[in-house]
Design an enzyme around this catalytic site. Structure first.
Site, short mmCIF file in Angstrom:
data_model
loop_
_atom_site.label_atom_id
_atom_site.label_comp_id
_atom_site.label_asym_id
_atom_site.label_seq_id
_atom_site.Cartn_x
_atom_site.Cartn_y
_atom_site.Cartn_z
N CYS A 186 3.33 2.52 5.34
CA CYS A 186 2.87 3.91 5.35
C CYS A 186 1.35 3.91 5.44
O CYS A 186 0.67 3.36 4.56
CB CYS A 186 3.33 4.59 4.07
N VAL A 187 0.85 4.49 6.50
CA VAL A 187 -0.60 4.59 6.68
C VAL A 187 -0.96 6.07 6.64
O VAL A 187 -0.42 6.88 7.40
CB VAL A 187 -1.06 3.97 8.00
N TRP A 190 0.86 -1.20 0.00
CA TRP A 190 0.00 0.00 0.00
C TRP A 190 0.89 1.24 0.00
O TRP A 190 1.89 1.27 0.70
CB TRP A 190 -0.87 0.02 1.27
N HIS A 208 -10.05 3.31 9.73
CA HIS A 208 -9.04 2.32 9.36
C HIS A 208 -7.67 2.73 9.90
O HIS A 208 -6.90 1.91 10.37
CB HIS A 208 -8.94 2.23 7.83
N GLU A 260 -0.72 -6.31 7.49
CA GLU A 260 -0.06 -7.62 7.33
C GLU A 260 1.41 -7.58 7.76
O GLU A 260 2.10 -8.62 7.74
CB GLU A 260 -0.16 -8.09 5.88
N SER A 286 -0.20 -2.53 5.45
CA SER A 286 0.50 -2.41 6.74
C SER A 286 -0.07 -3.35 7.79
O SER A 286 0.66 -3.79 8.69
CB SER A 286 0.43 -0.96 7.23
N THR A 312 -11.86 7.31 7.16
CA THR A 312 -12.39 6.20 7.93
C THR A 312 -11.52 5.99 9.17
O THR A 312 -10.45 6.57 9.30
CB THR A 312 -12.38 4.89 7.12
N PHE A 370 10.53 -0.45 14.02
CA PHE A 370 9.28 0.20 13.63
C PHE A 370 9.54 1.27 12.58
O PHE A 370 9.97 2.38 12.90
CB PHE A 370 8.66 0.81 14.90
C1 DLZ Z 1 -7.47 -0.80 3.99
C2 DLZ Z 1 -6.28 0.08 4.10
C3 DLZ Z 1 -6.43 1.48 4.17
C4 DLZ Z 1 -7.77 2.16 4.17
N1 DLZ Z 1 -5.37 2.29 4.24
C5 DLZ Z 1 -4.11 1.75 4.25
C6 DLZ Z 1 -2.98 2.58 4.33
O1 DLZ Z 1 -3.05 3.82 4.35
N2 DLZ Z 1 -1.76 1.97 4.37
C7 DLZ Z 1 -1.61 0.61 4.33
O2 DLZ Z 1 -0.47 0.12 4.38
N3 DLZ Z 1 -2.68 -0.20 4.25
C8 DLZ Z 1 -3.91 0.33 4.19
N4 DLZ Z 1 -5.01 -0.48 4.09
C9 DLZ Z 1 -4.82 -1.95 3.91
C10 DLZ Z 1 -4.65 -2.71 5.23
O3 DLZ Z 1 -3.37 -2.49 5.79
C11 DLZ Z 1 -4.79 -4.24 4.98
O4 DLZ Z 1 -3.92 -4.62 3.95
C12 DLZ Z 1 -6.21 -4.64 4.61
O5 DLZ Z 1 -7.13 -4.18 5.56
C13 DLZ Z 1 -6.34 -6.19 4.50
O6 DLZ Z 1 -6.04 -6.81 5.77
#
Ligand code: DLZ
Length: 162
Positions: free
Chosen positions: A87-88, A29, A95, A65, A63, A93, A120
């Site tokens: 990176c999130v 992601w 999430h 996973e 992330s 949401t 980390f």
């Molecule tokens: C679903 C999701 C969302 C909304 N945002 C991110 C993100 O910004 N960064 C990231 O690494 N992963 C995101 N994911 C995916 C989740 O980490 C995960 O892969 C799914 O929920 C499946 O378990």
């Protein structure tokens, strides 16, 4: 370690990584960001003497996973330390909170369970620009910082066990 620029540190304070083995797990992601983090981490490990054959790099979908991916690297490779890169980006949401909390707790638990460094390297930002700034942009590269942290933690272990 750096506070203003994630890639700025005292080179002489980093021990040789020539005998160390590393696992790196990278989330797909936001790959424009996480790919740059991974490149920074690999380059930094090599710069400090790590051998290419002693670096195992694997990808996971997102992330969330990363924790299990890191555990797989600990179980199924000879890695002395695991570097975790993701990176999130804050969206509309919840999430963001769930993923950040899950990964943070997961990584903390892995450090204790395996008694080895799980580093980390998760960027948690409000927007993509903030992430790019920290993935080789104006604030350096968190992948570099994570690699240096891994080397220093292994050097600490070696110091205490020699
Ligand atoms: C679903 C999701 C969302 C909304 N945002 C991110 C993100 O910004 N960064 C990231 O690494 N992963 C995101 N994911 C995916 C989740 O980490 C995960 O892969 C799914 O929920 C499946 O378990």
């Amino acid at each position: 370690m750096a506070t203003k620029n994630l890639s700025e540190y005292d080179l002489s304070s980093v021990p040789s990584a020539s005998e160390m083995k590393f696992g790196i797990v990278v989330a797909e992601w936001n790959y424009e960001v996480t790919g740059a983090l991974a490149q920074g981490a690999v380059d930094t490990l090599l710069k400090h003497g790590a051998k290419e054959e002693n670096i195992v790099l694997k990808h996971v979908p997102g992330s969330f996973e990363l924790t299990l991916g890191a555990q797989y690297l600990a179980e199924f490779t000879k890695s002395d330390a695991i570097i975790i890169l993701g990176c999130v980006i804050q969206g509309e949401t919840r999430h963001f909170d769930f993923i950040c909390e899950g990964v943070t707790q997961g990584i903390t638990n892995l450090n204790i369970k395996y008694n080895k460094p799980f580093i980390f390297g998760l960027l948690t930002t409000d927007n993509q620009q903030q992430a790019l700034d920290r993935a080789g942009g104006k604030l350096g590269n968190k992948g570099d910082e994570a690699a240096v942290t891994a080397i220093k933690m292994l050097a600490l272990r070696d110091d205490l066990t020699k």
